[in-house]
Each structure stands twice: as C-alpha cells, then as structure tokens.
Design a protein around this motif. Structure first.
Motif, PDB file in Angstrom:
ATOM      1  N   MET A  86       0.783  -0.998  -0.255  1.00  0.00           N
ATOM      2  CA  MET A  86      -0.055   0.156  -0.096  1.00  0.00           C
ATOM      3  C   MET A  86       0.504   1.244   0.017  1.00  0.00           C
ATOM      4  O   MET A  86       1.289   1.238   0.765  1.00  0.00           O
ATOM      5  N   SER A  87       0.933   2.661  -1.077  1.00  0.00           N
ATOM      6  CA  SER A  87       1.655   3.408  -0.707  1.00  0.00           C
ATOM      7  C   SER A  87       0.882   5.074  -0.129  1.00  0.00           C
ATOM      8  O   SER A  87       0.170   4.512   0.228  1.00  0.00           O
ATOM      9  N   LEU A  88       1.242   4.985   0.751  1.00  0.00           N
ATOM     10  CA  LEU A  88       0.899   6.594   0.535  1.00  0.00           C
ATOM     11  C   LEU A  88       0.149   6.929   0.583  1.00  0.00           C
ATOM     12  O   LEU A  88      -0.818   7.611   1.458  1.00  0.00           O
ATOM     13  N   ASN A  89       0.002   7.586  -0.466  1.00  0.00           N
ATOM     14  CA  ASN A  89      -0.777   8.107  -1.262  1.00  0.00           C
ATOM     15  C   ASN A  89      -2.187   7.535  -1.741  1.00  0.00           C
ATOM     16  O   ASN A  89      -2.785   7.751  -1.913  1.00  0.00           O
ATOM     17  N   SER A  90      -2.213   6.228  -0.732  1.00  0.00           N
ATOM     18  CA  SER A  90      -2.997   5.616  -1.248  1.00  0.00           C
ATOM     19  C   SER A  90      -4.559   5.539  -0.153  1.00  0.00           C
ATOM     20  O   SER A  90      -4.903   5.816   0.773  1.00  0.00           O
ATOM     21  N   THR A  91      -5.671   5.179  -1.117  1.00  0.00           N
ATOM     22  CA  THR A  91      -7.067   6.040   0.052  1.00  0.00           C
ATOM     23  C   THR A  91      -7.376   4.974   0.984  1.00  0.00           C
ATOM     24  O   THR A  91      -7.934   3.547   0.494  1.00  0.00           O
ATOM     25  N   TRP A  92      -7.844   5.438   1.943  1.00  0.00           N
ATOM     26  CA  TRP A  92      -8.156   4.057   2.932  1.00  0.00           C
ATOM     27  C   TRP A  92      -9.639   2.958   2.602  1.00  0.00           C
ATOM     28  O   TRP A  92     -10.606   4.253   2.224  1.00  0.00           O
ATOM     29  N   ASN A  93      -9.255   2.258   3.220  1.00  0.00           N
ATOM     30  CA  ASN A  93     -11.566   2.474   2.622  1.00  0.00           C
ATOM     31  C   ASN A  93     -11.973   2.084   3.637  1.00  0.00           C
ATOM     32  O   ASN A  93     -11.643   2.525   4.830  1.00  0.00           O
ATOM     33  N   HIS A  94     -13.575   2.587   3.690  1.00  0.00           N
ATOM     34  CA  HIS A  94     -14.317   2.804   5.263  1.00  0.00           C
ATOM     35  C   HIS A  94     -13.687   1.591   5.945  1.00  0.00           C
ATOM     36  O   HIS A  94     -14.109   2.134   7.448  1.00  0.00           O
ATOM     37  N   ARG A  95     -13.813   0.856   6.187  1.00  0.00           N
ATOM     38  CA  ARG A  95     -13.603  -0.168   7.478  1.00  0.00           C
ATOM     39  C   ARG A  95     -12.471   0.112   7.993  1.00  0.00           C
ATOM     40  O   ARG A  95     -12.155   0.092   8.469  1.00  0.00           O
ATOM     41  N   GLN A  96     -11.133   0.341   7.535  1.00  0.00           N
ATOM     42  CA  GLN A  96      -9.959   0.701   7.387  1.00  0.00           C
ATOM     43  C   GLN A  96     -10.688   2.360   8.360  1.00  0.00           C
ATOM     44  O   GLN A  96      -9.698   2.510   9.293  1.00  0.00           O
ATOM     45  N   ASN A  97     -11.072   3.087   7.778  1.00  0.00           N
ATOM     46  CA  ASN A  97     -11.283   4.371   8.477  1.00  0.00           C
ATOM     47  C   ASN A  97     -11.171   3.803   9.587  1.00  0.00           C
ATOM     48  O   ASN A  97     -11.928   4.785  10.419  1.00  0.00           O
ATOM     49  N   LYS A  98     -12.780   3.356   9.417  1.00  0.00           N
ATOM     50  CA  LYS A  98     -13.680   3.183  10.912  1.00  0.00           C
ATOM     51  C   LYS A  98     -12.744   2.154  12.223  1.00  0.00           C
ATOM     52  O   LYS A  98     -12.974   3.053  13.623  1.00  0.00           O
ATOM     53  N   LEU A  99     -11.812   0.978  11.739  1.00  0.00           N
ATOM     54  CA  LEU A  99     -10.545   0.645  12.333  1.00  0.00           C
ATOM     55  C   LEU A  99      -9.606   2.045  12.931  1.00  0.00           C
ATOM     56  O   LEU A  99      -9.219   1.608  14.234  1.00  0.00           O
ATOM     57  N   PHE A 100      -9.324   3.321  12.175  1.00  0.00           N
ATOM     58  CA  PHE A 100      -8.810   3.816  12.438  1.00  0.00           C
ATOM     59  C   PHE A 100      -9.358   5.246  13.479  1.00  0.00           C
ATOM     60  O   PHE A 100      -8.820   5.464  14.940  1.00  0.00           O
ATOM     61  N   GLU A 101     -10.186   5.831  13.401  1.00  0.00           N
ATOM     62  CA  GLU A 101     -11.190   5.642  13.674  1.00  0.00           C
ATOM     63  C   GLU A 101     -11.198   5.325  15.524  1.00  0.00           C
ATOM     64  O   GLU A 101     -11.156   6.206  16.703  1.00  0.00           O
ATOM     65  N   ASN A 102     -11.703   4.293  15.793  1.00  0.00           N
ATOM     66  CA  ASN A 102     -11.422   3.780  16.872  1.00  0.00           C
ATOM     67  C   ASN A 102     -10.543   3.784  17.690  1.00  0.00           C
ATOM     68  O   ASN A 102     -10.137   3.770  18.591  1.00  0.00           O
ATOM     69  N   ALA A 103      -9.118   3.585  16.246  1.00  0.00           N
ATOM     70  CA  ALA A 103      -8.212   3.303  17.177  1.00  0.00           C
ATOM     71  C   ALA A 103      -7.774   3.984  17.751  1.00  0.00           C
ATOM     72  O   ALA A 103      -7.153   4.283  19.522  1.00  0.00           O
ATOM     73  N   LEU A 104      -8.076   5.510  17.156  1.00  0.00           N
ATOM     74  CA  LEU A 104      -8.000   7.013  17.441  1.00  0.00           C
ATOM     75  C   LEU A 104      -8.571   7.469  19.380  1.00  0.00           C
ATOM     76  O   LEU A 104      -8.322   7.730  20.131  1.00  0.00           O
ATOM     77  N   ALA A 105      -9.258   6.848  19.096  1.00  0.00           N
ATOM     78  CA  ALA A 105     -10.045   7.325  20.485  1.00  0.00           C
ATOM     79  C   ALA A 105      -9.537   6.067  21.538  1.00  0.00           C
ATOM     80  O   ALA A 105      -9.581   6.493  22.396  1.00  0.00           O
ATOM     81  N   ILE A 106      -9.277   5.631  21.139  1.00  0.00           N
ATOM     82  CA  ILE A 106      -8.509   3.711  22.497  1.00  0.00           C
ATOM     83  C   ILE A 106      -7.187   4.362  22.883  1.00  0.00           C
ATOM     84  O   ILE A 106      -6.876   4.158  23.929  1.00  0.00           O
ATOM     85  N   TYR A 107      -6.800   4.467  21.932  1.00  0.00           N
ATOM     86  CA  TYR A 107      -4.815   5.044  22.048  1.00  0.00           C
ATOM     87  C   TYR A 107      -4.795   6.104  21.783  1.00  0.00           C
ATOM     88  O   TYR A 107      -4.485   6.622  20.484  1.00  0.00           O
ATOM     89  N   ASP A 108      -4.416   7.495  23.516  1.00  0.00           N
ATOM     90  CA  ASP A 108      -4.314   8.549  23.404  1.00  0.00           C
ATOM     91  C   ASP A 108      -2.964   8.972  22.812  1.00  0.00           C
ATOM     92  O   ASP A 108      -2.290   8.421  23.026  1.00  0.00           O
ATOM     93  N   LYS A 109      -2.945  10.420  23.331  1.00  0.00           N
ATOM     94  CA  LYS A 109      -1.603  11.113  23.067  1.00  0.00           C
ATOM     95  C   LYS A 109      -0.998   9.646  24.145  1.00  0.00           C
ATOM     96  O   LYS A 109       0.567   9.936  23.617  1.00  0.00           O
ATOM     97  N   GLU A 110      -1.051   9.584  24.962  1.00  0.00           N
ATOM     98  CA  GLU A 110      -0.096   8.905  25.993  1.00  0.00           C
ATOM     99  C   GLU A 110      -0.330   7.883  26.532  1.00  0.00           C
ATOM    100  O   GLU A 110       0.305   6.702  27.325  1.00  0.00           O
ATOM    101  N   THR A 111      -0.719   6.730  25.930  1.00  0.00           N
ATOM    102  CA  THR A 111      -0.352   5.664  25.130  1.00  0.00           C
ATOM    103  C   THR A 111       0.387   5.085  24.462  1.00  0.00           C
ATOM    104  O   THR A 111       0.991   5.568  23.875  1.00  0.00           O
ATOM    105  N   PRO A 112       1.476   4.641  25.464  1.00  0.00           N
ATOM    106  CA  PRO A 112       2.381   3.915  24.840  1.00  0.00           C
ATOM    107  C   PRO A 112       2.930   3.456  23.895  1.00  0.00           C
ATOM    108  O   PRO A 112       1.651   3.050  23.577  1.00  0.00           O
TER     109      PRO A 112
END
Length: 83
Positions: free
Chosen positions: A1-27
């Motif tokens: 996957m190249s850096l400029n490739s588009t993430w699909n809906h599922r990947q975006n949802k996983l990303f959003e959920n992971a951001l909510a779980i792993y905040d800035k303070e998470t090692p």
C-alpha cells in the motif's frame, strides 16, 4: 500500500476507533493503531496528518459545513409524504 492510497470505509472506522482507544499518552500509540488497522506505522501517521489537515481546513472556514438542518428537513418531508 502506498502512502497516497485511499483507505476504505472499514479501514477508516478501525482507524477512528483506534484513535479513541489509544490517546496521546498511550505508550507505542502509533504501533498499536497500526496493529489495529492492519497498516504500517508510516501509513497510520500519514493518515493522521490528513485528518489533522482536514480538521484545520474546517476550523479555519476553508471548507463550508454542509447544511444538515435543511437536508434533514427535506428527508423528513419525503418520508412523511410518500405515496
């Protein structure tokens, strides 16, 4: 996957959920998010920067917000007046 490739809906949802779980303070935040999304740390950081850029564009008024109130009213009207 190249850096400029588009993430699909599922990947975006996983990303959003992971951001909510792993905040800035998470090692190992970026590695955890990469694991949760099935992407590399490099891809996750690039996707996060795109998100930050989008939010900045919205907050500075460079991207107009949609008129949801009007859209909801139209959808509601169509539902109420079905034949």
């Amino acid at each position: 996957m190249s850096l400029n490739s588009t993430w699909n809906h599922r990947q975006n949802k996983l990303f959003e959920n992971a951001l909510a779980i792993y905040d800035k303070e998470t090692p190992d935040r970026w590695q955890n998010i990469a694991n949760a999304t099935g992407n590399t740390v490099e891809h996750v950081k690039a996707q996060y920067q795109l998100l930050v850029d989008d939010v900045e564009q919205i907050e500075t008024g460079k991207v107009p917000l949609p008129n949801y109130k009007n859209t909801v009213a139209k959808a509601s009207y169509k539902l109420e007046h079905r034949t």
